[in-house]
Motif scaffolding. Sequence first.
Motif, PDB file in Angstrom:
ATOM      1  N   MET A   1       0.847  -1.186   0.000  1.00 37.20           N
ATOM      2  CA  MET A   1       0.000   0.000   0.000  1.00 37.20           C
ATOM      3  C   MET A   1       0.882   1.235   0.000  1.00 37.20           C
ATOM      4  O   MET A   1       1.776   1.366   0.841  1.00 37.20           O
ATOM      5  N   HIS A   2       0.653   2.134  -0.933  1.00 37.97           N
ATOM      6  CA  HIS A   2       1.480   3.321  -1.050  1.00 37.97           C
ATOM      7  C   HIS A   2       1.060   4.354  -0.001  1.00 37.97           C
ATOM      8  O   HIS A   2      -0.121   4.506   0.319  1.00 37.97           O
ATOM      9  N   ASP A   3       2.079   5.060   0.512  1.00 36.78           N
ATOM     10  CA  ASP A   3       1.795   6.141   1.455  1.00 36.78           C
ATOM     11  C   ASP A   3       1.114   7.285   0.718  1.00 36.78           C
ATOM     12  O   ASP A   3       1.494   7.637  -0.403  1.00 36.78           O
ATOM     13  N   THR A   4       0.133   7.869   1.348  1.00 33.46           N
ATOM     14  CA  THR A   4      -0.544   9.029   0.779  1.00 33.46           C
ATOM     15  C   THR A   4       0.111  10.296   1.319  1.00 33.46           C
ATOM     16  O   THR A   4       0.139  10.499   2.547  1.00 33.46           O
ATOM     17  N   PRO A   5       0.682  11.138   0.460  1.00 33.51           N
ATOM     18  CA  PRO A   5       1.314  12.365   0.963  1.00 33.51           C
ATOM     19  C   PRO A   5       0.295  13.229   1.695  1.00 33.51           C
ATOM     20  O   PRO A   5      -0.884  13.263   1.334  1.00 33.51           O
ATOM     21  N   PRO A   6       0.712  13.912   2.747  1.00 30.99           N
ATOM     22  CA  PRO A   6      -0.219  14.780   3.470  1.00 30.99           C
ATOM     23  C   PRO A   6      -0.685  15.936   2.605  1.00 30.99           C
ATOM     24  O   PRO A   6      -0.015  16.323   1.641  1.00 30.99           O
ATOM     25  N   ALA A   7      -1.840  16.466   2.942  1.00 26.32           N
ATOM     26  CA  ALA A   7      -2.384  17.595   2.192  1.00 26.32           C
ATOM     27  C   ALA A   7      -1.521  18.834   2.408  1.00 26.32           C
ATOM     28  O   ALA A   7      -0.874  18.995   3.449  1.00 26.32           O
ATOM     29  N   VAL A   8      -1.514  19.686   1.410  1.00 26.49           N
ATOM     30  CA  VAL A   8      -0.765  20.942   1.539  1.00 26.49           C
ATOM     31  C   VAL A   8      -1.412  21.777   2.638  1.00 26.49           C
ATOM     32  O   VAL A   8      -2.635  21.956   2.657  1.00 26.49           O
ATOM     33  N   PRO A   9      -0.638  22.281   3.596  1.00 27.01           N
ATOM     34  CA  PRO A   9      -1.223  23.011   4.724  1.00 27.01           C
ATOM     35  C   PRO A   9      -1.835  24.342   4.303  1.00 27.01           C
ATOM     36  O   PRO A   9      -1.523  24.894   3.244  1.00 27.01           O
ATOM     37  N   ASP A  10      -2.666  24.869   5.180  1.00 25.68           N
ATOM     38  CA  ASP A  10      -3.397  26.097   4.874  1.00 25.68           C
ATOM     39  C   ASP A  10      -2.483  27.305   4.687  1.00 25.68           C
ATOM     40  O   ASP A  10      -2.843  28.241   3.967  1.00 25.68           O
ATOM     41  N   PHE A  11      -1.305  27.292   5.322  1.00 25.76           N
ATOM     42  CA  PHE A  11      -0.470  28.494   5.233  1.00 25.76           C
ATOM     43  C   PHE A  11       0.044  28.760   3.820  1.00 25.76           C
ATOM     44  O   PHE A  11       0.527  29.850   3.531  1.00 25.76           O
ATOM     45  N   THR A  12      -0.050  27.771   2.940  1.00 28.06           N
ATOM     46  CA  THR A  12       0.375  28.016   1.560  1.00 28.06           C
ATOM     47  C   THR A  12      -0.554  28.988   0.834  1.00 28.06           C
ATOM     48  O   THR A  12      -0.196  29.499  -0.235  1.00 28.06           O
ATOM     49  N   SER A  13      -1.716  29.248   1.402  1.00 24.21           N
ATOM     50  CA  SER A  13      -2.633  30.230   0.816  1.00 24.21           C
ATOM     51  C   SER A  13      -2.557  31.584   1.497  1.00 24.21           C
ATOM     52  O   SER A  13      -3.263  32.513   1.112  1.00 24.21           O
ATOM     53  N   GLY A  21       1.603  28.272  -7.173  1.00 24.89           N
ATOM     54  CA  GLY A  21       1.637  27.156  -8.109  1.00 24.89           C
ATOM     55  C   GLY A  21       1.440  25.831  -7.395  1.00 24.89           C
ATOM     56  O   GLY A  21       1.105  25.770  -6.209  1.00 24.89           O
ATOM     57  N   ASP A  22       1.668  24.760  -8.121  1.00 29.64           N
ATOM     58  CA  ASP A  22       1.474  23.424  -7.563  1.00 29.64           C
ATOM     59  C   ASP A  22       2.570  23.109  -6.555  1.00 29.64           C
ATOM     60  O   ASP A  22       3.768  23.273  -6.831  1.00 29.64           O
ATOM     61  N   LEU A  23       2.188  22.657  -5.396  1.00 32.76           N
ATOM     62  CA  LEU A  23       3.118  22.309  -4.329  1.00 32.76           C
ATOM     63  C   LEU A  23       2.832  20.892  -3.861  1.00 32.76           C
ATOM     64  O   LEU A  23       1.700  20.404  -3.933  1.00 32.76           O
ATOM     65  N   ARG A  24       3.870  20.244  -3.376  1.00 27.72           N
ATOM     66  CA  ARG A  24       3.732  18.881  -2.868  1.00 27.72           C
ATOM     67  C   ARG A  24       4.547  18.751  -1.596  1.00 27.72           C
ATOM     68  O   ARG A  24       5.690  19.204  -1.516  1.00 27.72           O
ATOM     69  N   VAL A  25       3.938  18.167  -0.584  1.00 31.30           N
ATOM     70  CA  VAL A  25       4.616  17.989   0.695  1.00 31.30           C
ATOM     71  C   VAL A  25       5.591  16.819   0.594  1.00 31.30           C
ATOM     72  O   VAL A  25       5.244  15.749   0.067  1.00 31.30           O
ATOM     73  N   LYS A  26       6.811  17.015   1.071  1.00 33.95           N
ATOM     74  CA  LYS A  26       7.794  15.938   1.073  1.00 33.95           C
ATOM     75  C   LYS A  26       7.404  14.854   2.077  1.00 33.95           C
ATOM     76  O   LYS A  26       6.744  15.122   3.091  1.00 33.95           O
ATOM     77  N   HIS A  27       7.850  13.647   1.801  1.00 29.83           N
ATOM     78  CA  HIS A  27       7.705  12.581   2.785  1.00 29.83           C
ATOM     79  C   HIS A  27       8.684  12.825   3.928  1.00 29.83           C
ATOM     80  O   HIS A  27       9.822  13.261   3.716  1.00 29.83           O
ATOM     81  N   LEU A  28       8.243  12.560   5.125  1.00 27.71           N
ATOM     82  CA  LEU A  28       9.084  12.754   6.299  1.00 27.71           C
ATOM     83  C   LEU A  28      10.035  11.578   6.453  1.00 27.71           C
ATOM     84  O   LEU A  28       9.610  10.407   6.448  1.00 27.71           O
ATOM     85  N   ASP A  29      11.336  11.890   6.577  1.00 33.33           N
ATOM     86  CA  ASP A  29      12.327  10.827   6.758  1.00 33.33           C
ATOM     87  C   ASP A  29      12.144  10.154   8.113  1.00 33.33           C
ATOM     88  O   ASP A  29      11.631  10.748   9.072  1.00 33.33           O
ATOM     89  N   ASP A  30      12.607   8.942   8.208  1.00 36.67           N
ATOM     90  CA  ASP A  30      12.605   8.244   9.493  1.00 36.67           C
ATOM     91  C   ASP A  30      13.556   8.958  10.452  1.00 36.67           C
ATOM     92  O   ASP A  30      14.619   9.453  10.044  1.00 36.67           O
ATOM     93  N   PRO A  31      13.219   8.998  11.735  1.00 35.31           N
ATOM     94  CA  PRO A  31      14.125   9.636  12.702  1.00 35.31           C
ATOM     95  C   PRO A  31      15.412   8.833  12.856  1.00 35.31           C
ATOM     96  O   PRO A  31      15.405   7.599  12.747  1.00 35.31           O
TER      97      PRO A  31
END
Length: 234
Positions: A1-13, A21-31
């Motif tokens: 099952m593929h991870d679903t990237p989180p939605a772009v946060p409200d502060f981008t507006s 323009g089009d923005l995409r949230v990066k995947h968070l690296d493992d700690p």
Amino acid sequence: MHDTPPAVPDFTSWPSFPFEGDLRVKHLDDPVPVEPPRKGEGNRECTACAAPDDAYIWVGERWRVRAMDRPTGLPMVLILESRSHLDLGDLPNLLAAELGVMTVRLEKAVRSLDGVARVHVNRWGDGSAHLHLWFLARPYGRLQLRGTFLSLWDSILPPISEQQWRENLAMVAAWLAEFGGRPLAEPPRIQWQAPSSIGAQASPGPVGEDDGVGVIEAAEEIPEPVDGPTDAAR
């Protein structure tokens, strides 16, 4: 099952967000199990301790103030450092009390500059173990620069002129020197150059052609990508 990237946060507006323009949230690296050492930790050299006084615009008995190496997009970006190799939570009572006084003085000094509306005071400390606070001047009337993203705008805006930058540095250093210490920044010298003929006019040199080094590009705050917990961060 593929991870679903989180939605772009409200502060981008928000109007203050610098990008569109089009923005995409990066995947968070493992700690990582162990964080890499910062500058001044373990056997890593501390650049603040090694820096001579003449690298600063003002120096006192227990504090020093330095600037970027060239103009950036904001009217003024300064860093307050303790002389002692201590981090914020390690300050003894005397230095902790003086930190409050120095923060107020430096904020007033920067805010006294022409065209400055507010001064943002920030402390990150992820790259260096030596205490350093950032002071960022927000230009008057630039409401789009208010709030969280001012440090990003510093790298986006065209640099101010070097003459104005040096004048601002000299004014802040002189302001601080009213309370003690030594001002080391000097205003730019006026070039008294007579024209070769009556009709000749001196032409100013290029201003702001070089890109400045913004706050987020400063080495103390941007660790390099690491492959493991023992790799050093910038």
